[in-house]
Write an enzyme that holds these catalytic residues in place. Structure first.
Site, mmCIF file in Angstrom:
data_model
loop_
_atom_site.group_PDB
_atom_site.id
_atom_site.type_symbol
_atom_site.label_atom_id
_atom_site.label_comp_id
_atom_site.label_asym_id
_atom_site.label_seq_id
_atom_site.Cartn_x
_atom_site.Cartn_y
_atom_site.Cartn_z
ATOM 1 N N ARG A 29 -13.648 -8.341 1.885
ATOM 2 C CA ARG A 29 -12.222 -8.083 1.627
ATOM 3 C C ARG A 29 -11.414 -9.339 1.949
ATOM 4 O O ARG A 29 -10.503 -9.725 1.217
ATOM 5 C CB ARG A 29 -11.721 -6.908 2.482
ATOM 6 N N CYS A 39 -16.225 1.849 0.776
ATOM 7 C CA CYS A 39 -15.023 1.070 1.099
ATOM 8 C C CYS A 39 -14.605 1.244 2.553
ATOM 9 O O CYS A 39 -13.945 0.380 3.109
ATOM 10 C CB CYS A 39 -13.882 1.455 0.165
ATOM 11 N N GLN A 90 -10.135 -3.846 -3.135
ATOM 12 C CA GLN A 90 -11.433 -3.345 -2.680
ATOM 13 C C GLN A 90 -12.512 -3.618 -3.724
ATOM 14 O O GLN A 90 -13.626 -4.023 -3.395
ATOM 15 C CB GLN A 90 -11.338 -1.835 -2.405
ATOM 16 N N HIS A 147 -7.428 0.768 -6.350
ATOM 17 C CA HIS A 147 -7.604 -0.082 -5.164
ATOM 18 C C HIS A 147 -8.264 -1.395 -5.610
ATOM 19 O O HIS A 147 -9.420 -1.673 -5.271
ATOM 20 C CB HIS A 147 -8.483 0.667 -4.151
ATOM 21 N N ARG A 204 0.886 -1.180 0.000
ATOM 22 C CA ARG A 204 0.000 0.000 0.000
ATOM 23 C C ARG A 204 0.913 1.216 0.000
ATOM 24 O O ARG A 204 1.713 1.412 0.923
ATOM 25 C CB ARG A 204 -0.903 0.010 1.226
ATOM 26 N N ASP A 219 -17.005 7.583 -1.805
ATOM 27 C CA ASP A 219 -15.703 7.474 -1.129
ATOM 28 C C ASP A 219 -15.424 8.839 -0.485
ATOM 29 O O ASP A 219 -16.073 9.837 -0.840
ATOM 30 C CB ASP A 219 -14.625 7.125 -2.182
#
Ligand code: CP
Ligand code: NVA
Length: 301
Positions: A288, A260, A132, A129, A102, A220
């Protein structure tokens, strides 16, 4: 499939394969059926940004698969003191069976994959991402059975989440409508990809228009990790780009809402809509774990 770097790299078949395996692993976990596909394997997890879900789901997932996860904070690695990613990649490839990273720049993830000799998994960059989005697609399929004829609407920042959702949802056959303010559009590479889908893709600056007849509504945060200094300017720019009752009134009555997480209530989503759809949102968070286990089995098994 050698790595998971971005949704753009995956074929529709590869996405569906991952989702099918994720469903199977979820079933096995719920029924106490062991699945030690990665016995004796190690996954290094490099974090240059904070995380709750990604860290805990990868770490627990690796344990459930019989493998060994190593949490590697960039504050403690030499990478945080300037050791080049090319060297880090070649060193870690000699100890580990896979790396999850990440970080900020997508290029760093691509370099890790290019210079190393083991699978690399993108655990979020400023560009995308993918982990996700695989969990999001898994959740959508769980609730809606099939992707055919569905419309996904994204409201907010044309950032990592939007970039990956557009690609992932279009690839599995959904229609996509995105509402972003001027100056916060999705990445040009993603816009170019979406153009190929004709009227199955729509970009607008009007949230209500994007939400019309949507089956899935997603948003988001307005300011992502690394953008804390822009928070005030972004609060102004994103005013009105909120998932609220007015937006949901445009969507189908049985539309689902995904986020998310972490969520900022009363910014990108109201408390009311968030809590009304909490079951879906927390199923998404759980997924996830299952989706990433599937990715690890595909890449490292
Ligand atoms: N959604 C997500 O990636 O959460 P974390 O930042 O907590 O990992
Ligand atoms: N866009 C958000 C996603 C967090 C999972 C961020 O990058 O901070």
């Amino acid at each position: 499939m050698k790595h998971l770097l971005k949704m753009l790299d995956l074929s529709t078949e590869e996405i569906i394969d991952i989702l099918d395996l994720a469903d199977q692993l979820k079933y096995e976990l719920k029924h106490g059926i062991p699945h030690p596909h990665l016995k004796g394997k190690s996954l290094g997890m490099i974090f240059q940004k904070a995380s709750t879900r990604t860290r805990v789901s990868f770490e627990t997932g690796m344990y459930q698969l019989g493998g060994h996860p190593l949490f590697l904070s960039s504050d403690d690695l030499q990478i945080g003191r300037g050791e080049p990613v090319q060297d880090t990649a070649r060193v870690l490839s000699r100890y580990l069976d896979g790396i999850m990273i990440r970080t900020f720049e997508q290029k760093e993830v691509e370099d890790l994959a290019q210079y190393g000799s083991i699978p690399v998994i993108n655990g979020l960059t400023d560009f995308c991402h993918p982990c996700q989005i695989l969990a999001d697609l898994m959740t959508i399929r769980e609730y809606k059975t099939d992707f055919d004829g569905l419309k996904m609407c994204f409201i907010g920042d044309g950032n990592n989440m939007a970039n990956s959702l557009i690609v992932g949802c279009l690839k599995v056959g959904m229609a996509v409508a995105v509402a972003c303010p001027e100056g916060y559009h999705p990445d040009p590479q993603v816009m170019e990809f979406a153009k190929g889908y004709g009227d199955k893709f729509q970009l607008t600056d009007k949230p209500l228009e994007a939400a019309k007849d949507a089956d899935v509504v997603i948003t988001d945060v307005w300011a992502s990790m690394g953008q804390e200094g822009e928070a005030e300017a972004r609060r102004k720019a994103f005013h009105g780009y909120q998932v609220n009752d007015a937006v949901m009134a445009q969507a189908h009555a049985d539309a689902m809402v995904l986020h998310c997480l972490p969520a900022h209530r009363e910014e990108e989503i109201t408390e009311k809509v968030f809590e009304a759809h909490a079951d879906e949102i927390f199923e998404e968070a759980e997924n996830r774990l299952h989706a990433q286990k599937a990715v690890m089995v595909k890449l490292m098994g």
